[in-house]
Design a protein around this motif. Structure first.
Motif, PDB file in Angstrom:
ATOM      1  N   ILE A  20       0.738  -1.165  -0.067  1.00  0.00           N
ATOM      2  CA  ILE A  20       0.079  -0.056  -0.125  1.00  0.00           C
ATOM      3  C   ILE A  20       0.803   1.211   0.037  1.00  0.00           C
ATOM      4  CG2 ILE A  20      -1.710   1.226   1.244  1.00  0.00           C
ATOM      5  CD1 ILE A  20      -2.848  -1.411   2.526  1.00  0.00           C
ATOM      6  N   PHE A  21       1.794   1.033   0.848  1.00  0.00           N
ATOM      7  CA  PHE A  21       2.631   2.455   1.031  1.00  0.00           C
ATOM      8  C   PHE A  21       3.368   2.758  -0.254  1.00  0.00           C
ATOM      9  CE2 PHE A  21       6.940   4.406   1.752  1.00  0.00           C
ATOM     10  CZ  PHE A  21       6.497   5.293   2.813  1.00  0.00           C
ATOM     11  N   GLU A  22       3.971   1.708  -1.037  1.00  0.00           N
ATOM     12  CA  GLU A  22       4.841   1.741  -2.264  1.00  0.00           C
ATOM     13  C   GLU A  22       3.834   2.080  -3.422  1.00  0.00           C
ATOM     14  OE1 GLU A  22       7.828   1.834  -2.788  1.00  0.00           O
ATOM     15  OE2 GLU A  22       8.392   1.627  -0.890  1.00  0.00           O
ATOM     16  N   ASN A  23       2.723   1.740  -3.342  1.00  0.00           N
ATOM     17  CA  ASN A  23       1.588   2.208  -4.625  1.00  0.00           C
ATOM     18  C   ASN A  23       1.562   3.604  -4.395  1.00  0.00           C
ATOM     19  OD1 ASN A  23      -0.167   0.520  -6.249  1.00  0.00           O
ATOM     20  ND2 ASN A  23       0.075  -0.894  -4.414  1.00  0.00           N
ATOM     21  N   ILE A  24       1.416   4.340  -3.281  1.00  0.00           N
ATOM     22  CA  ILE A  24       1.433   5.892  -3.323  1.00  0.00           C
ATOM     23  C   ILE A  24       2.513   6.537  -3.229  1.00  0.00           C
ATOM     24  CG2 ILE A  24       0.564   7.563  -1.880  1.00  0.00           C
ATOM     25  CD1 ILE A  24      -1.695   5.553  -0.552  1.00  0.00           C
ATOM     26  N   ALA A  25       3.689   6.094  -2.535  1.00  0.00           N
ATOM     27  CA  ALA A  25       4.810   6.578  -2.885  1.00  0.00           C
ATOM     28  C   ALA A  25       5.401   6.361  -4.230  1.00  0.00           C
ATOM     29  CB  ALA A  25       5.923   5.865  -1.895  1.00  0.00           C
ATOM     30  N   PHE A  26       5.071   5.523  -5.055  1.00  0.00           N
ATOM     31  CA  PHE A  26       5.572   5.423  -6.322  1.00  0.00           C
ATOM     32  C   PHE A  26       5.658   6.775  -7.268  1.00  0.00           C
ATOM     33  CE2 PHE A  26       4.991   4.298 -10.840  1.00  0.00           C
ATOM     34  CZ  PHE A  26       6.443   3.590 -11.008  1.00  0.00           C
ATOM     35  N   GLY A  27       4.353   7.359  -7.285  1.00  0.00           N
ATOM     36  CA  GLY A  27       4.223   8.427  -7.922  1.00  0.00           C
ATOM     37  C   GLY A  27       5.380   9.808  -7.384  1.00  0.00           C
TER      38      GLY A  27
ATOM     39  N   ASP B 104      13.332  11.643   0.219  1.00  0.00           N
ATOM     40  CA  ASP B 104      13.360  11.647   1.396  1.00  0.00           C
ATOM     41  C   ASP B 104      12.248  10.601   2.206  1.00  0.00           C
ATOM     42  OD1 ASP B 104      13.024  12.286   4.355  1.00  0.00           O
ATOM     43  OD2 ASP B 104      13.596  14.209   3.943  1.00  0.00           O
ATOM     44  N   HIS B 105      12.580   9.579   2.989  1.00  0.00           N
ATOM     45  CA  HIS B 105      11.683   8.666   3.541  1.00  0.00           C
ATOM     46  C   HIS B 105      10.620   9.627   4.369  1.00  0.00           C
ATOM     47  CE1 HIS B 105       9.895   4.711   3.601  1.00  0.00           C
ATOM     48  NE2 HIS B 105       9.645   4.817   4.933  1.00  0.00           N
ATOM     49  N   ARG B 106      10.848  10.473   5.170  1.00  0.00           N
ATOM     50  CA  ARG B 106       9.942  11.131   6.100  1.00  0.00           C
ATOM     51  C   ARG B 106       8.759  11.694   5.287  1.00  0.00           C
ATOM     52  NH1 ARG B 106      12.380  14.894   9.925  1.00  0.00           N
ATOM     53  NH2 ARG B 106      14.063  13.337   9.991  1.00  0.00           N
ATOM     54  N   ILE B 107       9.280  12.595   4.202  1.00  0.00           N
ATOM     55  CA  ILE B 107       8.349  13.458   3.610  1.00  0.00           C
ATOM     56  C   ILE B 107       7.320  12.438   2.626  1.00  0.00           C
ATOM     57  CG2 ILE B 107       8.140  14.793   1.409  1.00  0.00           C
ATOM     58  CD1 ILE B 107      10.976  16.207   2.172  1.00  0.00           C
ATOM     59  N   LEU B 108       8.138  11.263   2.260  1.00  0.00           N
ATOM     60  CA  LEU B 108       7.181  10.201   1.532  1.00  0.00           C
ATOM     61  C   LEU B 108       6.119   9.771   2.331  1.00  0.00           C
ATOM     62  CD1 LEU B 108       9.739   8.066  -0.512  1.00  0.00           C
ATOM     63  CD2 LEU B 108       7.791   9.669  -1.382  1.00  0.00           C
ATOM     64  N   GLU B 109       6.412   9.582   3.842  1.00  0.00           N
ATOM     65  CA  GLU B 109       5.483   9.009   4.790  1.00  0.00           C
ATOM     66  C   GLU B 109       4.431   9.955   4.929  1.00  0.00           C
ATOM     67  OE1 GLU B 109       7.672   8.053   8.325  1.00  0.00           O
ATOM     68  OE2 GLU B 109       8.061   6.309   7.707  1.00  0.00           O
ATOM     69  N   GLU B 110       4.844  11.274   4.990  1.00  0.00           N
ATOM     70  CA  GLU B 110       3.777  12.311   5.118  1.00  0.00           C
ATOM     71  C   GLU B 110       2.815  12.301   4.125  1.00  0.00           C
ATOM     72  OE1 GLU B 110       5.755  16.132   5.740  1.00  0.00           O
ATOM     73  OE2 GLU B 110       6.481  15.448   7.644  1.00  0.00           O
ATOM     74  N   ILE B 111       3.327  12.143   2.939  1.00  0.00           N
ATOM     75  CA  ILE B 111       2.572  12.105   1.607  1.00  0.00           C
ATOM     76  C   ILE B 111       1.640  11.004   1.511  1.00  0.00           C
ATOM     77  CG2 ILE B 111       2.651  11.890  -0.945  1.00  0.00           C
ATOM     78  CD1 ILE B 111       5.087  13.370  -0.966  1.00  0.00           C
ATOM     79  N   VAL B 112       1.974   9.932   1.965  1.00  0.00           N
ATOM     80  CA  VAL B 112       1.406   8.534   1.849  1.00  0.00           C
ATOM     81  C   VAL B 112       0.097   8.739   2.988  1.00  0.00           C
ATOM     82  CG1 VAL B 112       1.108   6.418   2.659  1.00  0.00           C
ATOM     83  CG2 VAL B 112       3.224   7.081   1.248  1.00  0.00           C
ATOM     84  N   GLU B 113       0.434   9.376   4.160  1.00  0.00           N
ATOM     85  CA  GLU B 113      -0.682   9.646   5.205  1.00  0.00           C
ATOM     86  C   GLU B 113      -1.588  10.707   4.661  1.00  0.00           C
ATOM     87  OE1 GLU B 113       0.490  10.050   9.121  1.00  0.00           O
ATOM     88  OE2 GLU B 113      -1.737  10.870   9.898  1.00  0.00           O
ATOM     89  N   LYS B 114      -1.189  11.600   4.330  1.00  0.00           N
ATOM     90  CA  LYS B 114      -2.043  12.773   3.600  1.00  0.00           C
ATOM     91  C   LYS B 114      -2.933  12.276   2.431  1.00  0.00           C
ATOM     92  CE  LYS B 114      -1.800  17.057   1.430  1.00  0.00           C
ATOM     93  NZ  LYS B 114      -0.455  17.691   0.559  1.00  0.00           N
ATOM     94  N   SER B 115      -2.360  11.533   1.681  1.00  0.00           N
ATOM     95  CA  SER B 115      -3.185  10.970   0.640  1.00  0.00           C
ATOM     96  C   SER B 115      -4.214   9.963   0.976  1.00  0.00           C
ATOM     97  CB  SER B 115      -2.266  10.291  -0.499  1.00  0.00           C
ATOM     98  OG  SER B 115      -1.102  11.249  -0.882  1.00  0.00           O
TER      99      SER B 115
END
Lengths: 262, 225, 308
Positions: free
Chosen positions: A107-114, A122-133
């Motif tokens: 699930i994480f990688e699906n969203i972080a892919f784009g 930056d993994h922390r920013i990616l985490e934020e984006i995933v949660e927000k999305s």
């Protein structure tokens, strides 16, 4: 009648005399329409009338088919989309497809892919984006503990919301939806509609649907397409959804939405 | 042609509305006649028969709700069903006016009040004629009829004013008759209101055909009886 | 009309439903029996071969056999340690050469040229040429790869009998296999993944590397493992490119001897037939393990991503 839309919405996408051909076959015939900003625009019409082809023009997905040729203009904000690099364009104009198509990733990688493809490392920013999305797609509460599970393990409705979250993650301005609920059960369908309604605050949404009730429920504006005898799709009528579904001006629209043809 | 079953069901409801309309027409004519003839027997029967009108109205309403729920009508179909829902309601209220007249017949008893029978009868006939034609226009979606009929309401209003004057003058001349004479006022008022509601049916007819909601002339603002 | 009805009756009388059903069931039973028989014969033959190898071969297998190197000579003395190591070297070398080439070719054919396939232009012609060549190469006897390797790598390029010559020749041998399995794996990746990726504004390369290849990975790995099996089992190609030295190869240009080659040499040039059988038994075990590995890994993959 109560009218909440006193303010005339701004135009997000302006389509001018747009023609599309598959080889020699003309699939869209002189479409001219303004798509309003931060509104939900539904496109309805019988099978084969070019609805999907039309919205696939907005992110130039049609160009994946080699024989496609277009004429006319599609202007996003103030730029002609045919002068924007398709990769850049598709970042601004996201798309959700008919069948949920999560990648065979977590699930994480699906969203972080784009976002990752657009250079965010930056993994922390990616985490934020995933949660927000995921929150925007109303899926966070259901998957926050299983982000490392495969996206394919979700139910159909959840998969479609995952795909919406994935589209949101690259922060588009427009989201195209090609019959996003046609493969879902009624409850999942209503959830998606609910979600779309919330999304219009930030995004301009164009949705193709076979389901008239869905267009009636979930959109602000409706475009009715039909197929001419040459099988080219053309725009018959457009207007506020409330007008189209209670009092269409065109006889064809009337017949189509009251189930007399199509 | 798709949706044949749906169209057949709409046709059935339209027939039921015409039937309800003719029940109301008959009740109105009978109520006026029995009032004129001081026929308390018929008046009592009319009051009981009003239940049939109410029942029919609920049956129609139910049938429309079922169609709304199962067929998801849109556009013209939606306007038609919504209008029929309102028209059934109007007809039921008209039935109540007839019932009200019958009530007054009974209450008036055999009082020897001078009564403008001719005008009242004329009002009744005119109102029923308007109702009859407005319902045919409603079913056939005849806009020109629907736009023409409301003008006849002026005639009903004129008759109402004439009767009103006569009755009030009678009250002034002979204050002892005020109680009975006020019953007369209700009778003419009911007939006048019935004609007003015919105007509503005409408005719905225009709405079905054009989708426009327009207010037609008719003395809408008067108090009901 | 009446004629038709009588005709229909006649026909129904000819076909007795009960008898008809009986006949059909009988046919089915005979067919199933034949299929079973065929299966049983095949499995029996297979079990016989494996059983023969293992029962005869295991007599000579012990730690010493595995850890000492062959002594050479007609007696076939010594173990097989250097041949095991050489086999591993050769497998690694061959796959290192063949996998990127094969996967790259398949990606090129599937992802970059679909619009040209079947078209009358240069690229379309090239694609057809590659596809036809791959198909022909897949059916060519391995000794021909060997002769080609000998002519080009050993003689013309003067690489001599060496790991490098053998690795290059081996790569030619398994290239069609890798191309075909990868191509098939890529073709099974749904169009919706590709569209989903491109719709996010990724480049085509990001789509291929980030979505398509990972999705096709189980199929690609299967192709590679099959290739490993092919290299392990091959003798003819390496007979004419690797030489036959039973010493441990020192570098890429050293000659060497794989296990399969060793079996061949033991059987044809020495009296130690039992050791040939022993080595074969180990080869068979390795091949069985490899197949198990394919099964497990592909199951793991589908488990991980179907989410069940």
């Amino acid at each position: 009648m109560i009218d909440n839309n006193h303010v005339i919405p701004q135009t997000k996408i302006r389509v001018e005399n747009f023609n599309l051909f598959y080889g020699k076959f003309q699939a869209l015939d002189k479409i001219t329409i303004d798509i309003p900003s931060n509104q939900i625009t539904a496109i309805i019409g019988p099978s084969g009338c070019g609805k999907s082809t039309f919205i696939r023009s907005f992110n130039r997905m049609n160009e994946l088919i080699p024989s496609v040729r277009t004429e006319g203009k599609i202007i996003l904000d103030s730029k002609d989309i045919f002068e924007i690099d398709p990769v850049e364009l598709r970042k601004q104009v996201g798309m959700v497809f008919q069948r949920p198509n999560p990648f065979p990733k977590t699930i994480f990688e699906n969203i972080a892919f784009g976002p990752r493809a657009h250079g965010i490392r930056d993994h922390r920013i990616l985490e934020e984006i995933v949660e927000k999305s995921l929150r925007q797609a109303a899926l966070w509460d259901e998957v926050k503990d299983t982000l490392n599970k495969s996206g394919l393990a979700l139910s159909g409705g959840q998969q479609q919301r995952l795909c919406i979250a994935r589209a949101l993650a690259v922060e588009p301005e427009v989201i195209l939806m090609d019959e996003p609920a046609s493969a879902l059960d009624p409850i999942a369908t209503l959830k998606i509609e609910e979600l779309i309604e919330q999304l219009k605050e930030k995004y301009t949404i164009v949705i193709v649907t076979h389901n008239m009730q869905q267009a009636a429920r979930a959109s602000d504006f409706t475009l009715f397409f039909n197929m001419a005898e040459s099988r080219a799709g053309y725009l018959v009528e457009s207007g506020k959804t409330t007008d189209i579904f209670t009092n269409p001006k065109n006889e064809l629209t009337e017949q189509y939405i009251s189930g007399r043809f199509g | 042609m798709a949706r044949e079953l749906f169209e057949r069901k709409i046709k059935q409801i339209q027939d039921e509305i015409l039937l309800l309309g003719s029940m109301v027409e008959q009740a109105t004519l009978d109520s006026v006649t029995s009032f004129k003839d001081r026929d308390i027997q018929t008046a009592k029967a009319l009051i009981e028969d009003d239940q049939n009108i109410n029942d029919k109205r609920f049956a129609i309403e139910n049938a429309i709700l079922i169609l709304l729920a199962t067929q998801q009508p849109l556009a013209h179909d939606l306007r038609l069903l919504a209008a029929m829902l309102l028209v059934a309601n109007e007809l039921e209220r008209m039935g109540d006016y007839a019932k009200g007249i019958a009530n007054n017949t009974i209450r008036l008893g055999i009082s020897d009040l001078p009564i403008p029978y001719r005008d009242i009868e004329k009002m009744g006939e005119l109102a029923v004629s308007m109702l009859h034609r407005s319902l045919s226009a409603f079913i056939s979606e005849d806009i020109s009829q629907a736009l023409a009929i409301p003008h006849e309401d002026d005639e009903v209003d004129a008759l109402f004013n004439k009767c009103y004057r006569t009755i009030v003058n009678g009250m002034i001349a002979n204050p002892a008759t005020i109680d009975d004479a006020s019953l007369l006022l209700w009778v003419v008022h009911n007939l006048e209101r019935l004609a007003d509601r015919v105007v509503n049916i005409c408005e719905r007819t225009v709405f079905i055909k054009s989708g426009e909601m327009m207010e037609m002339d008719g003395s809408e603002d008067e108090v009901e009886g | 009309m009446i004629k038709d009805i009588s005709l229909a009756r006649k026909q129904t009388r000819v076909i007795d439903p009960a008898k008809n059903l009986h006949q059909r069931q009988l046919k089915q039973r005979i067919a199933f029996a034949l299929i079973w028989l065929a299966g049983i014969i095949a499995i029996t033959a297979l079990l016989f071969i494996v059983g023969y190898m293992v029962s005869n071969g295991f007599k000579v297998i012990n730690l010493e056999f595995l850890t000492t190197r062959p002594a050479g000579g007609v007696s076939g003395k010594g173990g097989i340690s250097t041949t095991i190591v050489t086999t591993i070297y050769l497998v690694l070398l061959t796959i290192t050469i063949a996998a990127p080439l094969g996967i790259g070719t398949a990606v090129f054919m599937v992802e970059y040229t679909t619009e040209y396939a079947g078209k009358k232009n240069l690229v379309g012609y090239l694609i057809n040429l590659i596809r036809t060549s791959v198909e022909i190469l897949a059916g060519v006897p391995s000794i021909i790869f060997g002769l080609f390797g000998f002519a080009v790598f050993v003689s013309y390029m003067k690489l001599k009998f060496s790991l490098l010559s053998a690795g290059l020749s081996g790569a030619c041998l398994v290239l069609p296999l890798i191309i075909r399995t990868t191509e098939e794996a890529l073709l099974t990746v749904p169009k919706s993944y590709r569209e989903g990726s491109l719709a996010l504004g990724t480049t085509k390369w990001q789509m291929i590397f980030g979505v398509v290849l990972p999705s096709a990975l189980p199929g690609i790995i299967t192709g590679i493992v099959l290739s490993v099996g092919r290299v392990i089992a091959e003798t003819a190609v390496f007979w004419v490119t690797l030489g036959g030295s039973y010493r441990l190869p020192k570098n890429l240009l050293s000659s060497g001897r794989t296990m399969a080659l060793h079996v061949y040499m033991l059987a044809s040039e020495t009296t130690a037939f039992d050791k040939a059988l022993g080595t074969s038994a180990i080869l068979i075990v390795i091949i069985i393990l490899l197949n198990l590995a394919i099964n497990i890994s592909s199951k793991q993959f589908s488990k991980k991503f179907s989410g069940k």
